[in-house]
Write an enzyme that holds these catalytic residues in place. Structure first.
Site, PDB file in Angstrom:
ATOM      1  N   CYS A 115       9.843  15.389   9.908  1.00  8.80           N
ATOM      2  CA  CYS A 115      11.239  15.271   9.479  1.00  8.80           C
ATOM      3  C   CYS A 115      11.410  15.426   7.972  1.00  8.80           C
ATOM      4  O   CYS A 115      12.509  15.733   7.506  1.00  8.80           O
ATOM      5  CB  CYS A 115      11.824  13.933   9.929  1.00  8.80           C
ATOM      6  SG  CYS A 115      11.829  13.729  11.726  1.00  8.80           S
ATOM      7  N   HIS A 252      18.457  12.956   5.800  1.00  9.69           N
ATOM      8  CA  HIS A 252      17.918  13.342   7.103  1.00  9.69           C
ATOM      9  C   HIS A 252      18.679  12.575   8.177  1.00  9.69           C
ATOM     10  O   HIS A 252      18.871  11.364   8.077  1.00  9.69           O
ATOM     11  CB  HIS A 252      16.428  13.016   7.161  1.00  9.69           C
ATOM     12  CG  HIS A 252      15.837  13.075   8.538  1.00  9.69           C
ATOM     13  ND1 HIS A 252      15.994  14.165   9.364  1.00  9.69           N
ATOM     14  CD2 HIS A 252      15.108  12.166   9.236  1.00  9.69           C
ATOM     15  CE1 HIS A 252      15.375  13.925  10.509  1.00  9.69           C
ATOM     16  NE2 HIS A 252      14.839  12.729  10.450  1.00  9.69           N
ATOM     17  N   ASN A 282      18.744  14.160  16.045  1.00 13.56           N
ATOM     18  CA  ASN A 282      17.691  14.317  15.042  1.00 13.56           C
ATOM     19  C   ASN A 282      17.018  15.666  15.269  1.00 13.56           C
ATOM     20  O   ASN A 282      16.324  15.861  16.262  1.00 13.56           O
ATOM     21  CB  ASN A 282      16.686  13.170  15.183  1.00 13.56           C
ATOM     22  CG  ASN A 282      15.583  13.228  14.141  1.00 13.56           C
ATOM     23  OD1 ASN A 282      15.359  14.243  13.500  1.00 13.56           O
ATOM     24  ND2 ASN A 282      14.858  12.128  13.986  1.00 13.56           N
TER      25      ASN A 282
END
Length: 325
Positions: A115, A252, A282
């Site tokens: 990520c 993020h 996500n």
């Protein structure tokens, strides 16, 4: 004294056409829309078609970013793709995108920091440009996380989606002070002691299989706010700014409770936070450029805006970037 800065010239994004809502997932596993929204803030996610690869998503985002930048692909001399879900073990997804764009000079490679991948990739590109090794860079975050999910595990499969985003960077001279445009400060970190809190239980060098994502959500949440807040403070200090000077916070998109916690700790008001989590879920390395694209299309990225990017991913890896638009 004049210095070289990496200026953002264009942004782009792409998400697959198929949308999977929480209600659809509730028909397959023991969950509900209310349960997912309460714990994550996610309402839907995009899932790649069977014939869509990570490079397909990244290529679409890259093309849009290049058009908006008014830079011809042949003038790009660095392509970096951040991804944890490459098309193949090798060659890199970046070289496939490079070839599809007709770029035959410079270098292309992947970055794997889960990520945090886009933050890592931007930081690497920035250093290439400042060192004079490249002039124009295409930085992509692209993921097909749906391919590594255990669709029977309700604690993880409801959280992730597929997508891609891209930015075009160009090395241009600036004055060398805090009012410069471009990337002003970057910080990347990692700590492998926490590997088992967020990982994939497969790989060519271990099981010979792709494997599935596994996560200890409670522990990841506990570490996220502390680590991200710390690296943001370092990034701001390096550039000589305070958190109340941030015009736009582009984090993020992992979990709304994490984003709320970081914003509260940094005293960033809600109206300055870009939130796309509810629509995309996500998307790992793609989440920040997807959110940047959203900000661009909603006219939030005006010239001279001070923009803060941050992420944390498996490893653990984490980092932050401060950029003036």
């Amino acid at each position: 004294m004049a210095v070289i800065r990496s200026i953002v010239r264009g942004v782009g994004a792409y998400v697959p056409s198929r949308v999977v809502t929480n209600a659809e997932l509730a028909e397959r596993i023991d969950t509900s829309d209310e349960w997912i929204v309460e714990r994550s803030g996610i309402r839907q996610r995009h899932i790649a078609a069977k014939d869509e690869t990570t490079s397909d998503l990244g290529l679409a985002a890259a093309r849009q970013a290049l058009v908006r930048s008014a830079i011809d692909p042949v003038d790009i001399d660095l392509v970096i793709c951040a991804t944890a879900t490459p098309d193949r073990t090798f060659p890199s997804t970046a070289v496939r995108i490079q070839a599809a764009l007709g770029i035959t000079k410079g270098a292309a490679f992947d970055v794997q920091a889960v990520c945090s991948g886009f933050i890592y990739a931007m930081s690497i590109a920035d250093n290439f440009l400042k060192a004079g090794q490249s002039r124009r860079a295409l930085v992509i975050g692209a993921e097909t996380f749906s391919r590594i999910l255990d669709w029977e595990d309700r604690s993880t499969c409801v959280l992730f989606g597929d997508g891609a985003g891209a930015v075009v960077l160009e090395a241009l001279p600036q004055h060398g002070d805090r009012n410069d445009r471009g990337i002003l400060s970057t910080r990347i970190r990692s700590d492998g002691r926490f590997e088992d809190l967020l990982y994939v239980d497969g790989g060519p060098g271990s099981t010979g299989t792709v494997g599935h994502l596994r996560m200890n959500g409670r522990e990841v949440f506990r570490h996220a706010i502390q680590k991200i807040s710390g690296v943001i403070e370092e990034t701001l200090l390096q550039a000589g700014y305070a958190s109340d000077e941030i015009d736009l916070f582009v984090p993020h998109q992992a979990n709304k409770r994490i984003l709320d916690g970081i914003a509260k700790k940094l005293n960033v008001p809600p109206e300055r936070i870009v939130m796309t989590l509810d629509r995309h879920g996500n998307t790992s390395a793609a989440s920040i450029p997807l959110a940047l694209n959203h900000a661009f299309e909603h006219h939030l990225l005006g010239e001279n805006k001070l923009v803060l990017l941050e992420a944390m991913g498996g490893g653990f890896t984490w980092g932050a970037i401060l950029v003036r638009w």
